[in-house]
Write an enzyme that holds these catalytic residues in place. Structure first.
Site, PDB file in Angstrom:
ATOM      1  N   GLN A   1      46.571  37.713  42.167  1.00  0.00           N
ATOM      2  CA  GLN A   1      46.078  36.958  43.151  1.00  0.00           C
ATOM      3  C   GLN A   1      46.472  35.503  43.068  1.00  0.00           C
ATOM      4  OE1 GLN A   1      43.449  37.575  45.836  1.00  0.00           O
ATOM      5  NE2 GLN A   1      44.250  35.642  46.311  1.00  0.00           N
TER       6      GLN A   1
ATOM      7  N   ARG B   1      49.182  38.309  49.376  1.00  0.00           N
ATOM      8  CA  ARG B   1      49.203  39.337  48.185  1.00  0.00           C
ATOM      9  C   ARG B   1      50.448  40.110  48.237  1.00  0.00           C
ATOM     10  NH1 ARG B   1      44.305  40.415  45.793  1.00  0.00           N
ATOM     11  NH2 ARG B   1      45.609  42.016  44.604  1.00  0.00           N
TER      12      ARG B   1
ATOM     13  N   HIS C   1      43.207  37.698  36.980  1.00  0.00           N
ATOM     14  CA  HIS C   1      43.593  38.307  38.281  1.00  0.00           C
ATOM     15  C   HIS C   1      44.886  37.679  38.521  1.00  0.00           C
ATOM     16  CE1 HIS C   1      43.344  40.324  41.960  1.00  0.00           C
ATOM     17  NE2 HIS C   1      42.091  39.883  42.442  1.00  0.00           N
TER      18      HIS C   1
ATOM     19  N   ARG D   1      43.585  48.532  38.857  1.00  0.00           N
ATOM     20  CA  ARG D   1      42.510  47.438  39.146  1.00  0.00           C
ATOM     21  C   ARG D   1      41.040  48.242  38.345  1.00  0.00           C
ATOM     22  NH1 ARG D   1      41.141  43.908  43.225  1.00  0.00           N
ATOM     23  NH2 ARG D   1      38.671  44.039  43.750  1.00  0.00           N
TER      24      ARG D   1
ATOM     25  N   CYS E   1      39.682  33.752  47.402  1.00  0.00           N
ATOM     26  CA  CYS E   1      40.430  35.064  47.478  1.00  0.00           C
ATOM     27  C   CYS E   1      39.935  36.278  48.223  1.00  0.00           C
ATOM     28  CB  CYS E   1      40.670  35.622  45.969  1.00  0.00           C
ATOM     29  SG  CYS E   1      39.156  35.734  45.065  1.00  0.00           S
TER      30      CYS E   1
ATOM     31  N   ASP F   1      35.313  30.914  44.788  1.00  0.00           N
ATOM     32  CA  ASP F   1      35.238  32.436  44.653  1.00  0.00           C
ATOM     33  C   ASP F   1      33.739  32.877  44.773  1.00  0.00           C
ATOM     34  OD1 ASP F   1      36.149  34.922  44.359  1.00  0.00           O
ATOM     35  OD2 ASP F   1      36.161  34.920  42.306  1.00  0.00           O
TER      36      ASP F   1
END
Length: 315
Positions: free
Chosen positions: A131, A292, A128, A101, A264, A224
C-alpha cells in the site's frame, strides 16, 4: 540470495526509488514487462477480507504474463492444519512468488524463511508495504519528487498503516507527522527505526496528539479506518477516542494550498473522513487504489530480477 518484501524498510532509499520508477514506467506501458511469462505462477493467499489487494494482484500478475493462483487461507488453515514451514516448502515448489495477506508478521517471516522464492507482504497486523508503494507512487504523480514533502497521518497511528508510513516515509525522505490520541500512537520501536533511516535521507518522523498541528502546511493528508480488522469489538471505544480526528474540510483548510488527501480504503464516511473530502477535488484515493496494481507489478518484477541475477552468479 532470495530477496523478500516483508516490511517497508526491506528496501533501501535507492532501492525504493528504483521500484517506484519501475512502477511509473509499468503504468505507462502495462504490457511491456513480461517478468512472469511462461506463464509463471504466483501464489496469492488471503486470510483477511480483501477487495483491492486481490483485484490488483490478480490483474497485475496477468499483465506480467503470469498465472495468479489464489489460495483460500481459510481452507488451507496455514499454521493450524499445516505448519507455516511446510506450506512454504510446498508452495515454493509450485510458484515463483508467494503473496500473503495475513495476521501475524512472524508467520510471514517464517514463510519467507522456508519458501525458497520471493515472499511479498500483502498486509499483516504490523505493516502494509505494498500500500505504501502505491501511496508514494501517487504522491510522486501529483507532487513530483518526494524528498522534503510533508505528510500528515491523522487517526490510529498504532496500526499497520501508521507503522508503514513511518518506515516508508522516512525511506523516501518525507517529513512524516503522525497525529493520534494517547494510547493509539505507534510503538517506540517504529518511531526509532524511522528516525534512524531519516538520518540518512534527511527525513523527519514526529508523533503528536493534535491533528491541527500535524496537518498545518502539509502537502499530503492521510487517514485510515479507526477500527482495523480483528478489532471490531473495540468499535464503540475507538469511535469515542477518535471523535476529534475526522478529516473534515475545516481540517484540510489548515494544510498546504494544494494539499492532497489519501485513504487506503475501505472508507467509513462521516467517521475518519467526511464524504465532501473523500469525494472532493483534493482526493486522490481512486488513483491510489489503481496504483496498487502498478506498484505490486514493480516489486514482483524487481524481486525476481534481483533473485535470478544472484542465482546465476552474476552479482
Amino acid at each position: 540470495m532470495t530477496r523478500h518484501f516483508l516490511r517497508d524498510d526491506d528496501l533501501s532509499p535507492a532501492e525504493q526509488y528504483e521500484v517506484l520508477s519501475l512502477a511509473a514506467s509499468l503504468k505507462q506501458a502495462p504490457y511491456d514487462s513480461q517478468s512472469l511469462a511462461g506463464p509463471r505462477t504466483v501464489a496469492t493467499i488471503y486470510d483477511k477480507p480483501t477487495l483491492r489487494t486481490q483485484a490488483s494482484f490478480a490483474a497485475g500478475i496477468a499483465e506480467l504474463g503470469g498465472n495468479p493462483m489464489m489460495v483460500d487461507g481459510t481452507l488451507a488453515g496455514i499454521g493450524r492444519r499445516e505448519s507455516v514451514a511446510d506450506v512454504a516448502r510446498v508452495l515454493g515448489r509450485q510458484a515463483s512468488v508467494i503473496v500473503w495477506r495475513t495476521y501475524a508478521q512472524a508467520a510471514l517471516d517464517e514463510m519467507a524463511q522456508y519458501a525458497g522464492v520471493p515472499v511479498v507482504n500483502a498486509l499483516t497486523d504490523e505493516f502494509h508495504p505494498c500500500q505504501l508503494l502505491a501511496d508514494l507512487l501517487t504522491i510522486r504523480e501529483h507532487k513530483g519528487e518526494l524528498p522534503g514533502l510533508t505528510v500528515a497521518f491523522v487517526g490510529d497511528g498504532a496500526c499497520n498503516m501508521g507503522n508503514s508510513w513511518l518506515l516508508a516515509g522516512a525511506t523516501a525522505g518525507l517529513h512524516v507527522r503522525i497525529a493520534s490520541p494517547e494510547g493509539h500512537q505507534p510503538e517506540p520501536q517504529y518511531v526509532e527505526r524511522a528516525s534512524e533511516i531519516a538520518r540518512e535521507t534527511g527525513a523527519t518522523a514526529e508523533v503528536m496528539t493534535a491533528p491541527q498541528a500535524a496537518v498545518a502546511g502539509a502537502d499530503v493528508v492521510v487517514t485510515d479506518t479507526w477500527v482495523s480488522m480483528g478489532r471490531e469489538e473495540e468499535a464503540a471505544a475507538r469511535l469515542a477516542a477518535f471523535a476529534d480526528y475526522t478529516v473534515t474540510a475545516d481540517l484540510m483548510g489548515r494544510a498546504g494550498p494544494d494539499a492532497i488527501v489519501m485513504h487506503c480504503l475501505p472508507a467509513y464516511r462521516g467517521k475518519e473522513i467526511d464524504s465532501e473530502v473523500l469525494d472532493g477535488p483534493a482526493s486522490v484515493v481512486w488513483d491510489e487504489a489503481e496504483n496498487r496494481r502498478h506498484a505490486q507489478k514493480a516489486i514482483i518484477t524487481w524481486l525476481l530480477r534481483g533473485t535470478e541475477v544472484t542465482e546465476e552468479g552474476l552479482l
